[in-house]
Write a protein that holds these residues in place. Structure first.
Motif, PDB file in Angstrom:
ATOM      1  N   LEU A  60      59.719  63.302  30.140  1.00 44.50           N
ATOM      2  CA  LEU A  60      59.055  62.067  29.736  1.00 44.50           C
ATOM      3  C   LEU A  60      59.965  61.184  28.894  1.00 44.50           C
ATOM      4  O   LEU A  60      59.932  59.946  29.014  1.00 44.50           O
ATOM      5  CB  LEU A  60      57.773  62.393  28.966  1.00 44.50           C
ATOM      6  N   THR A  61      60.788  61.785  28.046  1.00 40.33           N
ATOM      7  CA  THR A  61      61.735  61.010  27.236  1.00 40.33           C
ATOM      8  C   THR A  61      62.721  60.269  28.132  1.00 40.33           C
ATOM      9  O   THR A  61      63.050  59.092  27.903  1.00 40.33           O
ATOM     10  CB  THR A  61      62.482  61.926  26.264  1.00 40.33           C
ATOM     11  N   ARG A  62      63.183  60.953  29.177  1.00 37.27           N
ATOM     12  CA  ARG A  62      64.125  60.317  30.105  1.00 37.27           C
ATOM     13  C   ARG A  62      63.438  59.216  30.922  1.00 37.27           C
ATOM     14  O   ARG A  62      64.050  58.193  31.239  1.00 37.27           O
ATOM     15  CB  ARG A  62      64.759  61.373  31.010  1.00 37.27           C
TER      16      ARG A  62
ATOM     17  N   ARG B  30      60.996  57.373  29.799  1.00 37.01           N
ATOM     18  CA  ARG B  30      60.874  56.252  28.861  1.00 37.01           C
ATOM     19  C   ARG B  30      62.206  55.530  28.701  1.00 37.01           C
ATOM     20  O   ARG B  30      62.243  54.276  28.606  1.00 37.01           O
ATOM     21  CB  ARG B  30      60.373  56.775  27.507  1.00 37.01           C
ATOM     22  N   GLU B  31      63.300  56.243  28.667  1.00 36.41           N
ATOM     23  CA  GLU B  31      64.611  55.599  28.538  1.00 36.41           C
ATOM     24  C   GLU B  31      64.911  54.704  29.727  1.00 36.41           C
ATOM     25  O   GLU B  31      65.535  53.650  29.575  1.00 36.41           O
ATOM     26  CB  GLU B  31      65.693  56.677  28.399  1.00 36.41           C
TER      27      GLU B  31
ATOM     28  N   PRO C 299      60.565  50.348  26.438  1.00 39.82           N
ATOM     29  CA  PRO C 299      59.439  50.607  25.539  1.00 39.82           C
ATOM     30  C   PRO C 299      58.124  49.961  25.947  1.00 39.82           C
ATOM     31  O   PRO C 299      57.064  50.346  25.446  1.00 39.82           O
ATOM     32  CB  PRO C 299      59.929  50.039  24.204  1.00 39.82           C
TER      33      PRO C 299
ATOM     34  N   LYS D 200      57.313  65.374  20.954  1.00 39.77           N
ATOM     35  CA  LYS D 200      58.235  64.654  21.829  1.00 39.77           C
ATOM     36  C   LYS D 200      57.485  63.984  22.983  1.00 39.77           C
ATOM     37  O   LYS D 200      57.793  62.841  23.358  1.00 39.77           O
ATOM     38  CB  LYS D 200      59.277  65.638  22.374  1.00 39.77           C
ATOM     39  N   ARG D 201      56.494  64.657  23.529  1.00 40.62           N
ATOM     40  CA  ARG D 201      55.706  64.077  24.627  1.00 40.62           C
ATOM     41  C   ARG D 201      54.876  62.891  24.132  1.00 40.62           C
ATOM     42  O   ARG D 201      54.755  61.874  24.812  1.00 40.62           O
ATOM     43  CB  ARG D 201      54.795  65.132  25.239  1.00 40.62           C
TER      44      ARG D 201
ATOM     45  N   ALA E 134      56.821  59.679  23.779  1.00 39.36           N
ATOM     46  CA  ALA E 134      57.358  59.050  24.984  1.00 39.36           C
ATOM     47  C   ALA E 134      56.294  58.450  25.895  1.00 39.36           C
ATOM     48  O   ALA E 134      56.630  57.763  26.868  1.00 39.36           O
ATOM     49  CB  ALA E 134      58.170  60.076  25.776  1.00 39.36           C
ATOM     50  N   THR E 135      55.012  58.687  25.596  1.00 42.78           N
ATOM     51  CA  THR E 135      53.951  58.404  26.558  1.00 42.78           C
ATOM     52  C   THR E 135      52.856  57.559  25.925  1.00 42.78           C
ATOM     53  O   THR E 135      52.542  57.717  24.750  1.00 42.78           O
ATOM     54  CB  THR E 135      53.358  59.737  27.075  1.00 42.78           C
TER      55      THR E 135
END
Length: 491
Positions: free
Chosen positions: A121-123, A125-126, A130, A147-148, A151-152
């Motif tokens: 999910l972080t990737r 978002r990248e 945003p 972390k999840r 990103a979500t």
């Protein structure tokens, strides 16, 4: 609108000896873009529901890969990174998009990654930046990590256990996504850590009433878009393991936080009363044989491939054989090698065969005997709600009056069609032994005269107070009697 959707999902029992590679995904579900079937699997309903929504709205749905592996142990690093990067490359090629709608499980652990979904999910978002909506549907037997959340935009989890509602929850996911994209709502997530780990079957009280209560709140309170209980997954030895209460509000974070805390503490107050009562194999077999009508369903709850075990335990079968049981069917015992031998022998053959109990200690002993090969089915499948669940090449054998299904693809016992596809009429049997913790209930309860939950052997780490965790938190119930009191006292 251009919406990207994909699926990457499995459930990892970090204590399981069975590792997951790419072939495990391909055996369960690997569908490249556009090749996902019309019916969803457990974690892929966002794709099939998304097709309906896109058609109704006139939007463009861009499908990425859908990959699901039946629960087992650690995911091979190359397999995870390869599938992750495949989907991420598809997302990059689809840009620009207005939203990303995903199907995940939430309890994956891969070599080198304690939180693969957080990494994925972080990737995502990248790539999208945003301001683009990112949301996902997940299984409640999972881990909700910081972390999840970072990103979500929002998550929706299945409410029911058995998971009979994965299509309904995908519809909720898309409803909130559409309302967000069209400017009617702004989803905000609020989380309360219940500081506990337990099993929460919604097929019985008190969890049935608790879930009905949160459904009513969703219907009656316009500020509340979704409420989810993240059960946690006690066989996942990771730092953020445990039960969480998630409220998705319409830009009302304070209200969401208060509701999440109230509901979370209410659930905590029910600790120790939620799991179904269990008996050992001797009592289960004795009660089943003494029953006046059938079929009596014995659920081998802890040798459940849906929880990552092998599904090859023979403890209950050994007891049935020792007591001379008849008119009994076992579904299933995982043994690919034994299936191959039966396939080579052919239907009607009588052969010496050793099968079962190969995976780990605590699963009983291998069974030896002269068996009759009754029926062979290649690529066998059973029903699971609106979906189909494969259990691979399978052999129906008979040993001492007991019908036994051997399978080559691990799968828990979802539905009586498991037996009928192998030539066994489950409704006419006195005793049915199945491998499942509770997913079986929705379908087997329709034919069972009685259901016995059996704790046989030790194939699964089912007592958190005694499980030798190395990474999971130790300051939660039942490791600690009341961690909330301890926390408030420290404050």
């Amino acid at each position: 609108m251009r919406i990207f959707t994909a699926v990457l999902a499995t459930e990892t029992n970090t204590f399981s000896p069975i590792c997951v590679d790419r072939r495990a995904f391909e055996a369960s579900l690997y569908a490249p873009p556009g090749e996902h079937p019309e019916t969803p699997t457990l974690c892929s309903a966002p794709i099939t529901v998304g097709r309906q929504v896109a058609a109704e709205k006139g939007w463009e749905l861009i499908e990425g890969t859908a990959a699901w592996a039946d629960p087992a142990g650690l995911v091979n690093r190359t397999a995870y990174e390869g599938l992750r990067d495949e989907i991420l490359d598809q997302l990059r090629a689809a840009m620009p998009v207005d939203a990303v709608v995903l199907g995940l499980h939430g309890a994956m652990v891969a070599a080198g990654y304690e939180d693969p979904e957080g990494d994925f999910l972080t990737r995502v978002r990248e790539i999208v930046g945003p301001d683009i909506l990112v949301c996902a549907e997940l299984d409640p037997h999972s881990h909700l990590t910081k972390k999840r959340l970072a990103a979500t935009n929002f998550f929706v989890y299945f409410k029911e256990f058995p998971h009979t509602d994965f299509v309904d929850r995908a519809e909720d996911l898309w409803r909130i996504a559409v309302d967000t994209l069209e400017g009617r709502v702004k989803p905000v997530m609020s989380v309360f850590d219940c500081r506990m780990i337990d099993v929460y079957p919604t097929s019985r009280e008190p969890m049935r009433s608790f879930v009905d209560k949160i459904i009513t709140i969703e219907k009656d309170d316009a500020d509340i878009l979704s409420i989810s209980v993240i059960h946690g997954f006690m066989a996942g030895d990771v730092p953020e393991m445990g039960t969480k209460l998630l409220v998705v509000s319409n830009d009302k974070p304070a209200k969401g936080e208060a509701l999440a805390r109230d509901l979370g503490l209410e659930l905590f107050s029910k600790r120790g009363t939620l799991m179904m009562p269990q008996i050992d194999e001797k009592q289960a077999v004795a009660e089943a044989m003494a029953a006046h009508s059938g079929p009596v369903v014995i659920a081998d709850v802890w040798d459940n491939p849906g929880g990552g075990t092998a599904g090859d335990a023979t403890v209950i079968l050994e007891e049935l054989l020792a007591r001379g049981a008849r008119d009994t069917a076992i579904g299933t015992i995982w043994d690919p090698m034994a299936v191959q031998i039966c396939m080579a022998a052919g239907e009607g053959a009588e052969i010496p065969l050793r099968f079962g109990a190969k995976s780990a200690p605590g699963t009983g002993n291998p069974i030896d005997g002269i068996v009759k090969v009754v029926r062979l089915v290649a690529n066998a499948e059973m029903r699971f709600g609106e979906s189909l669940a494969p259990f691979g090449d399978a052999a129906h054998i008979e040993l001492n009056g007991i019908d036994i299904i051997l399978n080559s693809t691990r799968a828990q016992s979802f539905d009586p069609s498991l037996f009928s596809v192998m030539g066994i009429d489950p409704a006419r049997k006195k005793i049915l032994v199945i491998k499942s913790t509770n997913h079986f209930y929705a379908s087997f309860s329709k034919i069972a005269s009685e259901i016995l939950y059996c704790s046989a052997g030790t194939p699964y780490p089912n007592n958190p107070a005694r499980t030798p965790y190395r990474r999971a938190p130790r300051d939660i119930w039942p490791m600690v009697a009341d961690p909330h009191a301890a926390k408030e006292g420290a404050a």
